[in-house]
Scaffold this motif. Sequence first.
Motif, PDB file in Angstrom:
ATOM      1  N   GLU A 138      12.178  13.388  -3.659  1.00  0.00           N
ATOM      2  CA  GLU A 138      11.874  14.352  -2.599  1.00  0.00           C
ATOM      3  C   GLU A 138      10.572  15.101  -2.867  1.00  0.00           C
ATOM      4  OE1 GLU A 138      14.612  18.081  -4.242  1.00  0.00           O
ATOM      5  OE2 GLU A 138      15.288  16.884  -2.533  1.00  0.00           O
ATOM      6  N   GLN A 139      10.097  15.076  -4.126  1.00  0.00           N
ATOM      7  CA  GLN A 139       8.830  15.739  -4.450  1.00  0.00           C
ATOM      8  C   GLN A 139       7.629  14.977  -3.893  1.00  0.00           C
ATOM      9  OE1 GLN A 139      11.074  14.551  -6.650  1.00  0.00           O
ATOM     10  NE2 GLN A 139      11.357  15.932  -8.398  1.00  0.00           N
ATOM     11  N   HIS A 140       7.843  13.715  -3.509  1.00  0.00           N
ATOM     12  CA  HIS A 140       6.762  12.905  -2.956  1.00  0.00           C
ATOM     13  C   HIS A 140       6.635  13.203  -1.461  1.00  0.00           C
ATOM     14  CE1 HIS A 140       7.161   9.731  -6.394  1.00  0.00           C
ATOM     15  NE2 HIS A 140       6.760  10.915  -6.818  1.00  0.00           N
ATOM     16  N   ILE A 141       5.801  14.174  -1.148  1.00  0.00           N
ATOM     17  CA  ILE A 141       5.710  14.650   0.235  1.00  0.00           C
ATOM     18  C   ILE A 141       4.566  13.990   1.011  1.00  0.00           C
ATOM     19  CG2 ILE A 141       6.781  16.867  -0.294  1.00  0.00           C
ATOM     20  CD1 ILE A 141       3.998  18.102  -0.418  1.00  0.00           C
ATOM     21  N   SER A 142       3.701  13.248   0.312  1.00  0.00           N
ATOM     22  CA  SER A 142       2.537  12.635   0.978  1.00  0.00           C
ATOM     23  C   SER A 142       2.329  11.209   0.488  1.00  0.00           C
ATOM     24  CB  SER A 142       1.275  13.469   0.720  1.00  0.00           C
ATOM     25  OG  SER A 142       1.374  14.754   1.255  1.00  0.00           O
ATOM     26  N   LEU A 143       3.323  10.359   0.735  1.00  0.00           N
ATOM     27  CA  LEU A 143       3.194   8.973   0.306  1.00  0.00           C
ATOM     28  C   LEU A 143       2.063   8.286   1.080  1.00  0.00           C
ATOM     29  CD1 LEU A 143       6.919   7.893  -0.006  1.00  0.00           C
ATOM     30  CD2 LEU A 143       5.284   8.172  -1.856  1.00  0.00           C
ATOM     31  N   MET A 144       1.262   7.517   0.355  1.00  0.00           N
ATOM     32  CA  MET A 144       0.076   6.892   0.932  1.00  0.00           C
ATOM     33  C   MET A 144       0.188   5.378   0.843  1.00  0.00           C
ATOM     34  SD  MET A 144      -1.965   9.502   1.753  1.00  0.00           S
ATOM     35  CE  MET A 144      -3.687   8.991   1.683  1.00  0.00           C
ATOM     36  N   SER A 145       0.102   4.714   1.988  1.00  0.00           N
ATOM     37  CA  SER A 145       0.058   3.255   2.010  1.00  0.00           C
ATOM     38  C   SER A 145      -1.355   2.794   1.636  1.00  0.00           C
ATOM     39  CB  SER A 145       0.417   2.738   3.402  1.00  0.00           C
ATOM     40  OG  SER A 145      -0.568   3.136   4.334  1.00  0.00           O
ATOM     41  N   ILE A 146      -1.510   1.504   1.373  1.00  0.00           N
ATOM     42  CA  ILE A 146      -2.834   0.969   1.040  1.00  0.00           C
ATOM     43  C   ILE A 146      -3.823   1.194   2.185  1.00  0.00           C
ATOM     44  CG2 ILE A 146      -4.127  -1.126   0.485  1.00  0.00           C
ATOM     45  CD1 ILE A 146      -1.685  -2.085  -1.074  1.00  0.00           C
ATOM     46  N   PRO A 147      -3.469   0.911   3.448  1.00  0.00           N
ATOM     47  CA  PRO A 147      -4.417   1.195   4.540  1.00  0.00           C
ATOM     48  C   PRO A 147      -4.837   2.666   4.603  1.00  0.00           C
ATOM     49  CG  PRO A 147      -2.698  -0.270   5.313  1.00  0.00           C
ATOM     50  CD  PRO A 147      -2.281   0.181   3.953  1.00  0.00           C
ATOM     51  N   LYS A 148      -3.901   3.593   4.353  1.00  0.00           N
ATOM     52  CA  LYS A 148      -4.246   5.015   4.369  1.00  0.00           C
ATOM     53  C   LYS A 148      -5.226   5.352   3.254  1.00  0.00           C
ATOM     54  CE  LYS A 148      -0.190   7.098   6.593  1.00  0.00           C
ATOM     55  NZ  LYS A 148       0.957   8.034   6.400  1.00  0.00           N
ATOM     56  N   MET A 149      -4.994   4.796   2.070  1.00  0.00           N
ATOM     57  CA  MET A 149      -5.903   5.053   0.955  1.00  0.00           C
ATOM     58  C   MET A 149      -7.278   4.455   1.232  1.00  0.00           C
ATOM     59  SD  MET A 149      -4.460   6.971  -1.334  1.00  0.00           S
ATOM     60  CE  MET A 149      -5.501   6.739  -2.773  1.00  0.00           C
ATOM     61  N   LYS A 150      -7.316   3.261   1.795  1.00  0.00           N
ATOM     62  CA  LYS A 150      -8.606   2.642   2.120  1.00  0.00           C
ATOM     63  C   LYS A 150      -9.372   3.492   3.136  1.00  0.00           C
ATOM     64  CE  LYS A 150      -7.619  -2.244   1.195  1.00  0.00           C
ATOM     65  NZ  LYS A 150      -7.479  -3.598   1.812  1.00  0.00           N
ATOM     66  N   LYS A 151      -8.665   4.038   4.102  1.00  0.00           N
ATOM     67  CA  LYS A 151      -9.288   4.891   5.109  1.00  0.00           C
ATOM     68  C   LYS A 151      -9.875   6.145   4.459  1.00  0.00           C
ATOM     69  CE  LYS A 151      -8.297   7.175   9.528  1.00  0.00           C
ATOM     70  NZ  LYS A 151      -7.248   7.438  10.564  1.00  0.00           N
ATOM     71  N   LEU A 152      -9.136   6.701   3.489  1.00  0.00           N
ATOM     72  CA  LEU A 152      -9.601   7.885   2.766  1.00  0.00           C
ATOM     73  C   LEU A 152     -10.870   7.580   1.981  1.00  0.00           C
ATOM     74  CD1 LEU A 152      -8.762  10.860   2.093  1.00  0.00           C
ATOM     75  CD2 LEU A 152      -7.637   9.932   0.053  1.00  0.00           C
ATOM     76  N   PHE A 153     -10.889   6.445   1.280  1.00  0.00           N
ATOM     77  CA  PHE A 153     -12.072   6.063   0.503  1.00  0.00           C
ATOM     78  C   PHE A 153     -13.278   5.834   1.410  1.00  0.00           C
ATOM     79  CE2 PHE A 153      -8.757   4.067  -2.483  1.00  0.00           C
ATOM     80  CZ  PHE A 153      -8.632   5.242  -3.204  1.00  0.00           C
TER      81      PHE A 153
END
Length: 216
Positions: A138-153
């Motif tokens: 439950e502490q993982h409040i902002s799980l990031m998929s690979i597409p989301k991480m790629k978008k961030l980069f």
Amino acid sequence: MLKISDSHSIWAHNYHKYRLTVLRDIFISKLQVKKDTSILDIGCGTCLFREFLSPEECPNITAFDIDPAISDTHTITYLIDNAQKPSIKGQFDIIFAGEVIEHLPSPDDAFNAWDKLLKPRGKMVITTPNGLYPDQFEQHISLMSIPKMKKLFKKYDYDIIEIIGNNFFIPFFDSMIKPLWRYEKFINKIYDIKFKLPGKRGILARNIIYIVQKNN
């Protein structure tokens, strides 16, 4: 014979060993850190660098957390700070954020702050669970998929050097192998195979390591 009482502990015990091996290969072989390489460990906890680098080969490391478990066995500078909005100043050659970003309320804002702490052409290593799969913490409040991480980069103009997937996703795996817990060497080997299996096929992995480089 294994004396660990539950499946999560058995998984965590094996995963921790595997993770240290992979991180050592990344920092020694891929990033080729030297004694004068400046590294910032964000959300360090007990600071994994203590476990996969010896004091003699340990580079110039600064590590911070809200409440770090400080150790005097390595030449590491420990500070109290907030990974979401760090107040630390300076710029570093490499930033490491291990299992941190998924705990933060705003990964985008955090990454923006981390970007300011990295030198031009500096590298960042981020490890985080794959947001594609269900998560039990439950502490993982902002799980990031690979597409989301790629978008961030892409937003912050980072090149992806490598994406490493580990811990092949097999539902109910720990429950299925429970009858074999007593065979320690066999269980360790099974987990080792499970962790290595995804390789560069990150979409099949529960956990992802991103190695990226800043462009400006």
